[in-house]
Write an enzyme that holds these catalytic residues in place. Sequence first.
Site, PDB file in Angstrom:
ATOM      1  N   LYS A 203       0.636  -1.155   0.199  1.00  0.00           N
ATOM      2  CA  LYS A 203      -0.106  -0.020   0.241  1.00  0.00           C
ATOM      3  C   LYS A 203       0.850   1.344   0.443  1.00  0.00           C
ATOM      4  O   LYS A 203       1.134   1.688   1.034  1.00  0.00           O
ATOM      5  CB  LYS A 203      -0.873  -0.414   1.624  1.00  0.00           C
ATOM      6  CG  LYS A 203      -1.948   0.835   0.909  1.00  0.00           C
ATOM      7  CD  LYS A 203      -2.910   1.947   2.770  1.00  0.00           C
ATOM      8  CE  LYS A 203      -1.719   2.745   2.752  1.00  0.00           C
ATOM      9  NZ  LYS A 203      -1.931   4.203   2.691  1.00  0.00           N
ATOM     10  N   GLY A 255       7.301   4.870   7.851  1.00  0.00           N
ATOM     11  CA  GLY A 255       6.264   5.831   8.179  1.00  0.00           C
ATOM     12  C   GLY A 255       6.850   6.779   9.143  1.00  0.00           C
ATOM     13  O   GLY A 255       8.008   6.511   9.750  1.00  0.00           O
ATOM     14  N   SER A 256       5.180   7.112  10.625  1.00  0.00           N
ATOM     15  CA  SER A 256       5.730   7.714  11.977  1.00  0.00           C
ATOM     16  C   SER A 256       5.789   6.709  12.184  1.00  0.00           C
ATOM     17  O   SER A 256       5.350   5.511  12.516  1.00  0.00           O
ATOM     18  CB  SER A 256       4.400   8.423  11.216  1.00  0.00           C
ATOM     19  OG  SER A 256       3.486   7.757  12.156  1.00  0.00           O
ATOM     20  N   THR A 257       6.574   7.204  13.560  1.00  0.00           N
ATOM     21  CA  THR A 257       7.283   6.545  14.429  1.00  0.00           C
ATOM     22  C   THR A 257       5.648   6.401  15.538  1.00  0.00           C
ATOM     23  O   THR A 257       5.180   5.604  15.725  1.00  0.00           O
ATOM     24  CB  THR A 257       8.236   7.309  15.585  1.00  0.00           C
ATOM     25  OG1 THR A 257       8.790   7.486  15.170  1.00  0.00           O
ATOM     26  CG2 THR A 257       7.784   6.648  16.970  1.00  0.00           C
ATOM     27  N   GLY A 260       3.588   2.792  13.736  1.00  0.00           N
ATOM     28  CA  GLY A 260       5.105   2.080  14.142  1.00  0.00           C
ATOM     29  C   GLY A 260       4.574   1.210  15.330  1.00  0.00           C
ATOM     30  O   GLY A 260       5.104   0.181  15.674  1.00  0.00           O
ATOM     31  N   GLU A 277      10.868   1.078   9.999  1.00  0.00           N
ATOM     32  CA  GLU A 277      11.564   2.406   9.765  1.00  0.00           C
ATOM     33  C   GLU A 277      11.407   3.134  10.128  1.00  0.00           C
ATOM     34  O   GLU A 277      10.010   3.479   9.226  1.00  0.00           O
ATOM     35  CB  GLU A 277      12.191   1.944   8.281  1.00  0.00           C
ATOM     36  CG  GLU A 277      13.766   2.650   7.811  1.00  0.00           C
ATOM     37  CD  GLU A 277      13.768   3.794   7.014  1.00  0.00           C
ATOM     38  OE1 GLU A 277      13.469   5.343   8.028  1.00  0.00           O
ATOM     39  OE2 GLU A 277      13.339   4.016   6.076  1.00  0.00           O
ATOM     40  N   CYS A 311      13.768  10.758   5.945  1.00  0.00           N
ATOM     41  CA  CYS A 311      13.623  10.152   7.706  1.00  0.00           C
ATOM     42  C   CYS A 311      15.373   9.910   7.765  1.00  0.00           C
ATOM     43  O   CYS A 311      15.607  10.500   9.440  1.00  0.00           O
ATOM     44  CB  CYS A 311      13.189   8.801   7.266  1.00  0.00           C
ATOM     45  SG  CYS A 311      14.200   7.599   6.277  1.00  0.00           S
ATOM     46  N   GLU A 408      10.779  15.533  15.171  1.00  0.00           N
ATOM     47  CA  GLU A 408      11.260  15.500  13.738  1.00  0.00           C
ATOM     48  C   GLU A 408       9.869  16.273  12.941  1.00  0.00           C
ATOM     49  O   GLU A 408       8.951  16.154  13.200  1.00  0.00           O
ATOM     50  CB  GLU A 408      10.881  14.135  13.371  1.00  0.00           C
ATOM     51  CG  GLU A 408      10.945  13.819  11.929  1.00  0.00           C
ATOM     52  CD  GLU A 408      10.793  12.233  11.704  1.00  0.00           C
ATOM     53  OE1 GLU A 408       9.347  12.035  11.768  1.00  0.00           O
ATOM     54  OE2 GLU A 408      11.172  12.034  10.751  1.00  0.00           O
TER      55      GLU A 408
HETATM   56  P1  NAI Z   1       2.060   8.220   8.160  1.00  0.00           P
HETATM   57  O1  NAI Z   1       3.018   6.569   9.320  1.00  0.00           O
HETATM   58  O2  NAI Z   1       0.608   8.129   9.242  1.00  0.00           O
HETATM   59  O3  NAI Z   1       2.178   7.465   6.828  1.00  0.00           O
HETATM   60  C1  NAI Z   1       2.660   6.478   6.287  1.00  0.00           C
HETATM   61  C2  NAI Z   1       2.277   4.994   5.669  1.00  0.00           C
HETATM   62  O4  NAI Z   1       0.960   4.749   6.771  1.00  0.00           O
HETATM   63  C3  NAI Z   1       0.750   5.775   4.905  1.00  0.00           C
HETATM   64  O5  NAI Z   1       1.115   5.022   3.844  1.00  0.00           O
HETATM   65  C4  NAI Z   1      -0.441   5.879   5.521  1.00  0.00           C
HETATM   66  O6  NAI Z   1      -1.386   5.669   5.032  1.00  0.00           O
HETATM   67  C5  NAI Z   1       0.021   4.306   6.221  1.00  0.00           C
HETATM   68  N1  NAI Z   1      -0.447   4.220   7.626  1.00  0.00           N
HETATM   69  C6  NAI Z   1      -1.446   5.350   8.475  1.00  0.00           C
HETATM   70  N2  NAI Z   1      -1.837   5.169   9.779  1.00  0.00           N
HETATM   71  C7  NAI Z   1      -1.631   3.600   9.063  1.00  0.00           C
HETATM   72  C8  NAI Z   1      -1.936   2.590  10.547  1.00  0.00           C
HETATM   73  N3  NAI Z   1      -3.386   2.520  11.672  1.00  0.00           N
HETATM   74  N4  NAI Z   1      -1.625   0.876  10.163  1.00  0.00           N
HETATM   75  C9  NAI Z   1      -1.463   0.922   8.781  1.00  0.00           C
HETATM   76  N5  NAI Z   1      -0.952   1.828   7.928  1.00  0.00           N
HETATM   77  C10 NAI Z   1      -0.836   3.004   8.497  1.00  0.00           C
HETATM   78  O7  NAI Z   1       3.266   9.404   8.182  1.00  0.00           O
HETATM   79  P2  NAI Z   1       2.430  10.848   8.267  1.00  0.00           P
HETATM   80  O8  NAI Z   1       1.139  10.867   8.908  1.00  0.00           O
HETATM   81  O9  NAI Z   1       1.859  11.323   6.137  1.00  0.00           O
HETATM   82  O10 NAI Z   1       3.081  11.517   8.129  1.00  0.00           O
HETATM   83  C11 NAI Z   1       3.066  12.370   9.403  1.00  0.00           C
HETATM   84  C12 NAI Z   1       4.531  11.799  10.256  1.00  0.00           C
HETATM   85  O11 NAI Z   1       5.462  11.145   9.920  1.00  0.00           O
HETATM   86  C13 NAI Z   1       5.816  13.141   9.176  1.00  0.00           C
HETATM   87  O12 NAI Z   1       5.434  14.402   9.463  1.00  0.00           O
HETATM   88  C14 NAI Z   1       7.166  12.583   9.190  1.00  0.00           C
HETATM   89  O13 NAI Z   1       7.518  13.284  10.842  1.00  0.00           O
HETATM   90  C15 NAI Z   1       6.883  11.079   9.621  1.00  0.00           C
HETATM   91  N6  NAI Z   1       7.053  10.360   8.762  1.00  0.00           N
HETATM   92  C16 NAI Z   1       8.073   9.981   8.483  1.00  0.00           C
HETATM   93  C17 NAI Z   1       8.752   8.985   7.892  1.00  0.00           C
HETATM   94  C18 NAI Z   1       9.641   8.674   7.627  1.00  0.00           C
HETATM   95  O14 NAI Z   1      10.543   7.436   6.400  1.00  0.00           O
HETATM   96  N7  NAI Z   1      10.103   7.449   8.437  1.00  0.00           N
HETATM   97  C19 NAI Z   1       7.780   8.867   6.207  1.00  0.00           C
HETATM   98  C20 NAI Z   1       6.769   9.332   6.244  1.00  0.00           C
HETATM   99  C21 NAI Z   1       6.328  10.265   7.396  1.00  0.00           C
END
Ligand code: NAI
Length: 497
Positions: A203, A255-257, A260, A277, A311, A408
């Site tokens: 996804k 994605g976000s901590t 995670g 990650e 990240c 972050e």
């Molecule tokens: P997010 O963690 O919500 O999104 C990442 C992915 O997870 C997306 O595909 C989203 O649809 C999916 N997702 C959301 N909730 C989920 C759940 N409960 N179970 C499984 N999958 C889920 O991140 P978001 O809201 O886009 O960004 C928020 C903050 O996270 C950013 O401001 C940044 O600080 C951090 N971030 C860190 C990343 C990294 O590479 N470590 C990448 C993106 C965001």
Amino acid sequence: MRSKTKQKMAKKEAKKLEYFTDWKYAPSPEATDHIRLQKQYELFINGKFVKPNSGKYFDTINPATEEKISSIAEANDKDVDTAVKAARGAYDKTWSKMPAKERAKYIYRIARLIQERARELSVIETMDGGKSIRESRDIDVPLAANHFFYYAGWADKLEYAFPNRHPKSLGVAGQVIPWNFPLLMAAWKIAPALATGNTVVLKPAETTSLTALKLAEIIQESGLPDGVVNIITGHGPVGASMVNHKDINKIAFTGSTNVGKWIQKAIAGTDKKLTLELGGKAANIIFEDAPINQAVEGIVNGIFFNQGHVCCAGSRLFVQESVADEVIRKLKDRLETLIVGDPLDKNTDIGAINSKMQLNKINEYLKIGVNDGAEMYQSSCSIPKKGFFVRPTLFLNTSQSHRISQEEIFGPVLAVQTFRTIEEVIEKANNIPYGLSAGVWTDKGSRIFNMTSKLRAGVVWANTYNKFDPTSPFGGYKESGFGREGGLHGLMPYLKF
Ligand code: NAI
Ligand code: MG
């Protein structure tokens, strides 16, 4: 007399600088007439594009113009189940039975097709996500192809990678990826999963689904057996539904901590394997014997290119006190020359922030930094009226306790601190919940080795920053997650022994 000459010289210098900063590049937009985009995208399940069970679609927009690009299907629990069943069927019937060297050929073919369509993929990546075309053209797309090439090579050599350990595939991998490197993250996830004989449900993030769907077209064209890779689109709940699905053997998440941590709780007590990650707040450390001009370029590359949507971005700068004035002066000068604007322009250094939500988050942190007493310095550049943009920003005189030094931000915002001794900087750099990456700039090899062994970070770059290679493992310590992606290490999370 002498002071007059000095004044004259200073005036001349100032004029020169003005000349350089006033000097504008002519627009150099990348052509978009060669790309093929549909008005509406369906889910890619069992080798076909199918309508979502919900009948619902959402818009994906171009964050630089705020204009709609396409409609994207919103999957629901039923679609997730159909996709997992397709992946399971493909695993049982074809993929797990196929000789490894045959599997490798498909992975190799996907790599070649990505290369052939590199131009189109780069433009779409930039339109959908806002990153500069220079970044998507020179980094994201070539690295994505290289990842498939690299893992194609491992597919039939797993016995050599892990001698006498008889590695076996896990089954179905559920993979959830973010919006900062959409195609590259898809490659990081899919390539090792296929090489190790697993099938996939992936996804992409809701703001950047397009290149993953283009990858679905490439996968179809490659002739990969139906159901081996399924790509389903939608918001967070689709990811959550994958995490909770009973027939998935492994979850890989970037994605976000916060998400995670939620995933880790959700799968506790099941036998699903997990790699996470997550976020980062990397320290980029400049010692007084560092090559200062290169270091300044490294700082800029570390946090300002790709809008700080990385990240492992070097979002905390530590400069040794004796060179702090010089480094900050040069950094300010360099900030003035950075070009913020149209991501499709080949001269652009800093493109658009990925979404309105992310823009609000960054602007909120700018306020927090000022309110907490840090000194804000921004480039004087103008930013487009439409679209989501932020000026590159420095926060000077920050301390460890500032929120902008601890949390972050995921934007082009750099928190600057100075230090005197090695012990001090190691303690400060490690005093953070994250541990994904770090940078060290010094002339001394021995100091580099000392630092790399003491910094609690998965990757430590020395005299460079943000360099990636498929052969090199990547991953975090502490709240930055666990498990490694890339290299031989990247095979392990997809195998049982
Ligand atoms: P997010 O963690 O919500 O999104 C990442 C992915 O997870 C997306 O595909 C989203 O649809 C999916 N997702 C959301 N909730 C989920 C759940 N409960 N179970 C499984 N999958 C889920 O991140 P978001 O809201 O886009 O960004 C928020 C903050 O996270 C950013 O401001 C940044 O600080 C951090 N971030 C860190 C990343 C990294 O590479 N470590 C990448 C993106 C965001
Ligand atoms: Mg978009």
